[in-house]
Design a protein around this motif. Structure first.
Motif, PDB file in Angstrom:
ATOM      1  N   GLU A  34       2.235   6.996  -0.113  1.00  0.00           N
ATOM      2  CA  GLU A  34       1.116   6.092   0.156  1.00  0.00           C
ATOM      3  C   GLU A  34       0.274   6.025  -1.215  1.00  0.00           C
ATOM      4  OE1 GLU A  34      -0.070   5.330   3.612  1.00  0.00           O
ATOM      5  OE2 GLU A  34       1.089   6.727   4.630  1.00  0.00           O
ATOM      6  N   CYS A  35       0.161   4.848  -1.377  1.00  0.00           N
ATOM      7  CA  CYS A  35      -0.411   4.507  -3.021  1.00  0.00           C
ATOM      8  C   CYS A  35      -1.979   4.659  -2.757  1.00  0.00           C
ATOM      9  CB  CYS A  35      -0.025   3.365  -3.516  1.00  0.00           C
ATOM     10  SG  CYS A  35       1.618   2.897  -3.468  1.00  0.00           S
ATOM     11  N   PRO A  36      -2.617   5.095  -4.119  1.00  0.00           N
ATOM     12  CA  PRO A  36      -4.088   5.189  -3.939  1.00  0.00           C
ATOM     13  C   PRO A  36      -4.643   3.914  -3.942  1.00  0.00           C
ATOM     14  CG  PRO A  36      -3.259   5.701  -6.220  1.00  0.00           C
ATOM     15  CD  PRO A  36      -1.947   5.711  -5.177  1.00  0.00           C
ATOM     16  N   GLU A  37      -5.926   3.660  -3.715  1.00  0.00           N
ATOM     17  CA  GLU A  37      -6.611   2.412  -3.485  1.00  0.00           C
ATOM     18  C   GLU A  37      -6.390   1.648  -4.710  1.00  0.00           C
ATOM     19  OE1 GLU A  37      -8.142   0.316  -0.902  1.00  0.00           O
ATOM     20  OE2 GLU A  37      -8.131   2.363  -0.744  1.00  0.00           O
ATOM     21  N   VAL A  38      -6.493   2.256  -6.076  1.00  0.00           N
ATOM     22  CA  VAL A  38      -6.217   1.387  -7.102  1.00  0.00           C
ATOM     23  C   VAL A  38      -4.713   1.800  -7.816  1.00  0.00           C
ATOM     24  CG1 VAL A  38      -6.743   0.396  -9.168  1.00  0.00           C
ATOM     25  CG2 VAL A  38      -8.374   0.893  -7.481  1.00  0.00           C
ATOM     26  N   TYR A  39      -3.974   1.006  -7.967  1.00  0.00           N
ATOM     27  CA  TYR A  39      -2.599   1.523  -8.562  1.00  0.00           C
ATOM     28  C   TYR A  39      -1.725   0.491  -9.463  1.00  0.00           C
ATOM     29  CZ  TYR A  39       0.788  -0.247  -5.518  1.00  0.00           C
ATOM     30  OH  TYR A  39       1.587  -0.859  -4.577  1.00  0.00           O
ATOM     31  N   GLU A  72      -2.593  -1.910  10.056  1.00  0.00           N
ATOM     32  CA  GLU A  72      -3.261  -0.676  10.519  1.00  0.00           C
ATOM     33  C   GLU A  72      -2.867  -0.469  12.009  1.00  0.00           C
ATOM     34  OE1 GLU A  72      -4.678   1.577   8.804  1.00  0.00           O
ATOM     35  OE2 GLU A  72      -4.289   0.485   6.947  1.00  0.00           O
ATOM     36  N   TYR A 125       1.383  -1.345  -9.846  1.00  0.00           N
ATOM     37  CA  TYR A 125       2.812  -1.445  -8.985  1.00  0.00           C
ATOM     38  C   TYR A 125       4.094  -1.300 -10.048  1.00  0.00           C
ATOM     39  CZ  TYR A 125       6.423  -3.969  -6.385  1.00  0.00           C
ATOM     40  OH  TYR A 125       7.490  -4.502  -5.816  1.00  0.00           O
ATOM     41  N   LYS A 129       0.847  -1.115   0.174  1.00  0.00           N
ATOM     42  CA  LYS A 129       0.001   0.210   0.052  1.00  0.00           C
ATOM     43  C   LYS A 129       0.947   1.234   0.056  1.00  0.00           C
ATOM     44  CE  LYS A 129      -4.241  -1.565   2.006  1.00  0.00           C
ATOM     45  NZ  LYS A 129      -4.434  -2.170   3.504  1.00  0.00           N
ATOM     46  N   GLU A 135      -3.196   9.432  -7.413  1.00  0.00           N
ATOM     47  CA  GLU A 135      -3.235  10.434  -6.478  1.00  0.00           C
ATOM     48  C   GLU A 135      -2.336   9.943  -5.243  1.00  0.00           C
ATOM     49  OE1 GLU A 135      -6.072  13.298  -5.135  1.00  0.00           O
ATOM     50  OE2 GLU A 135      -6.085  13.452  -7.662  1.00  0.00           O
ATOM     51  N   TYR A 136      -1.266  10.075  -5.349  1.00  0.00           N
ATOM     52  CA  TYR A 136      -0.132   9.287  -4.167  1.00  0.00           C
ATOM     53  C   TYR A 136       0.145  10.592  -3.159  1.00  0.00           C
ATOM     54  CZ  TYR A 136       0.956   5.814  -7.516  1.00  0.00           C
ATOM     55  OH  TYR A 136       0.802   4.704  -8.535  1.00  0.00           O
TER      56      TYR A 136
END
Ligand code: ATP
Ligand code: MG
Length: 391
Positions: free
Chosen positions: A52-57, A82, A59, A3, A39-40
Motif C-alpha cells: 500500500e503506497c503512501p499518500e504521495v509517492y 473503497e 510511481y 494506490k 512509508e509503504y
C-alpha cells in the motif's frame, strides 16, 4: 490513480512447509527496497503480497525499486475501490477503464477473485455482470474470453482492487532464504555478474577483494567498492573484506616460476577467501570464472585452484560466452564501472606465457619453496583485513 501494488511470486509458491520462510523473506526484501522511498505498508495475504503506497509517492521510482527485488514474478499496479457494494464497485471499475484506456477499441475479459465467499455474486458471476456493465458503458469494447488484449482483474475483499497492467519482475528467490556465500570480487566484468546470479537464487553475499598496493591503486579498490555498491541494489548490503595481498604476491613472484604465478596466486586467494568465508558462516564461495576465458581458466587450471578448498565453489558463469556475461553486466549496471581502466592485481604480475595446463604435482612442488613464510603471511593478511560495509 494507483494506490497499491499487488506482488505475485512463482517459485516460492512451490515450497510446501517452508513457504512462510520464503514469503517472509520476500516481504522483508520488499520493505528494504522501499524503505528509503517513503512509508509503504507491505503485507502478506493469501499467496500474494500487497504494497500500500503512501499518500504521495513516485510511481516510476517505486516500480523501479520493485523490479530489483528477487522473488517477484510480476508487479501489478492496482486501483483501490473503497467499497465492495456492487454499485460503487462497478462504477469504480468503469472509471478505471475510462482513465486507463482513452481509446477503447480493444477486446477485453473480466477476471474476478473474491475473498468473502458470502459475497452476493460468485466469481464467474462477477465476471459476467461486470463485463455486461462495461459493455453497456463503453459500447466500443468487445469481449474475447480466449485472447483478450486487456484482462481487467477485479479482486473483491472488504475493499476492492482492480488492475490490468502486469509488469514483469526479476524472478528468482528472495535474498536471505538460501544461506550466504563469499564472492571473490575483482574489478572485472565477471565476478559482479556471478554474485548477482547466486543472489538471484536467494543467497546473501559477502565479498573478498585482494588488493596489492602500490601495484594496484586506491582507485582500483574504489572501483571494487563501487561494484559492490552496484550489486547491493539487488543483493542487499555487502560486507566487503579487502585483503592486502602485496607481500604474498611478491613472495610468490620471488620464489616460484613466473609462468605458474597466476595459478599459485589464485590458489592462495581461494585459501584466504575460504578462511574469511568460514568466519562469516558462509556455505560456499562464488567466482566469476568461465571455462576457457583466460589461461588460468582451463579445466586443468580450475582443477588446480579448486583443489585448495573444502567449501563448494559456485561458478555460475562457467559455460557462458563473454558476450552473454557483458549483456547481464549492462542490465545490472556494473559494466561501465567494470571497464574503467584500473589494474587489478592479477594483470600486473601476469607472465607472458602462463601455463595453461598446470600439473598439480608441479604446482605443489613449486609451492614448497614458499613453506618458510607463507603461513605466517596468510595469518598477517587475515589479521589486517579491512572491512567495508557497502549498502
Ligand atoms: P573478472 O572479470 O571477474 O575479474 P577475469 O575474467 O578477469 O574475471 P580472473 O582474473 O582469472 O578472471 O579471475 C577469475 C576470478 O577470480 C574472478 O572472477 C574473481 O572471482 C576472482 N578474482 C580474480 N582476481 C581477484 C581479486 N583481485 N580479488 C578477488 N577476487 C579475484
Ligand atoms: Mg579479473
Amino acid at each position: 490513480m494507483f494506490k497499491a501494488f499487488l506482488i505475485k511470486y512463482a517459485e516460492i509458491g512451490l515450497k510446501g512447509n517452508n513457504r512462510y520462510i520464503f514469503e517472509n523473506a520476500l516481504r522483508d526484501r520488499i520493505k528494504d527496497a522501499l524503505n528509503s522511498l517513503g512509508e509503504y505498508e507491505v503485507g502478506k495475504e493469501q499467496g500474494r503480497i500487497f504494497v500500500e503506497c503512501p499518500e504521495v509517492y513516485d510511481y516510476e521510482e517505486t516500480v523501479s525499486a520493485l523490479k530489483k527485488v528477487f522473488g517477484i514474478s510480476s508487479i501489478c499496479p492496482v486501483a483501490v475501490i473503497e467499497s465492495s457494494e456492487w454499485e460503487p464497485l462497478t462504477k469504480g471499475v468503469g472509471d478505471y477503464v475510462e482513465m486507463m484506456y482513452p481509446d477503447r477499441n480493444f477486446t477485453f475479459k473480466v477476471e474476478a477473485k473474491r475473498a468473502d465467499k458470502n459475497y452476493q455474486y460468485t466469481s464467474p458471476e462477477i465476471c459476467i455482470e461486470m463485463g455486461a456493465y462495461l459493455l453497456k458503458r463503453f459500447p466500443e469494447l468487445k469481449v474475447d474470453v480466449h485472447e483478450p488484449s486487456v484482462r481487467v482483474t477485479v479482486e473483491v475483499r472488504t475493499k476492492c482492487y482492480v488492475y490490468s497492467i502486469i509488469i514483469p519482475g526479476l524472478g528468482g528467490m528472495p535474498v536471505g532464504c538460501n544461506g550466504k556465500a563469499m564472492l571473490l570480487l575483482s574489478g572485472g566484468i565477471d565476478s559482479p555478474v556471478a554474485g548477482y546470479m547466486l543472489s538471484k537464487r536467494g543467497v546473501s553475499i559477502a565479498a573478498t577483494y585482494f588488493h596489492a598496493p602500490p601495484y594496484t591503486s586506491d582507485r582500483a579498490k574504489q572501483k571494487v567498492v563501487d561494484l559492490a555498491g552496484k550489486i547491493s541494489k539487488y543483493t542487499g548490503p555487502v560486507k566487503l573484506f579487502v585483503v592486502n595481498f602485496t607481500d604474498i604476491q611478491l613472495y610468490i613472484y620471488d620464489q616460484c616460476p613466473h609462468e605458474e604465478l597466476t595459478i599459485i596466486m589464485r590458489r592462495y586467494m581461494m585459501k584466504i577467501a575460504e578462511r574469511l568465508a568460514e568466519q562469516e558462516s558462509c556455505l560456499g564461495m562464488i567466482t566469476g570464472e568461465s571455462l576457457g576465458q583466460v589461461a588460468s581458466q582451463t579445466m586443468q587450471g580450475l582443477a588446480a585452484t579448486n583443489e585448495v578448498c573444502k567449501m563448494p565453489v559456485y561458478r555460475p558463469l562457467i559455460a557462458f560466452d563473454k558476450k552473454d556475461i557483458v549483456e547481464i553486466a549492462k542490465e545490472i549496471d556494473t559494466f561501465e564501472t567494470s571497464i574503467q581502466p584500473f589494474e587489478d592485481c592479477c594483470t600486473i604480475f601476469v607472465a607472458k606465457h602462463p601455463v595453461t595446463k598446470p600439473s598439480l604435482k608441479v604446482i605443489k612442488r613449486s609451492e614448497e619453496k614458499l613453506e618458510e613464510k607463507i603461513n605466517e603471511m596468510i595469518e598477517t593478511a587475515l589479521s589486517t583485513v579491512e572491512i567495508i560495509n557497502v549498502k
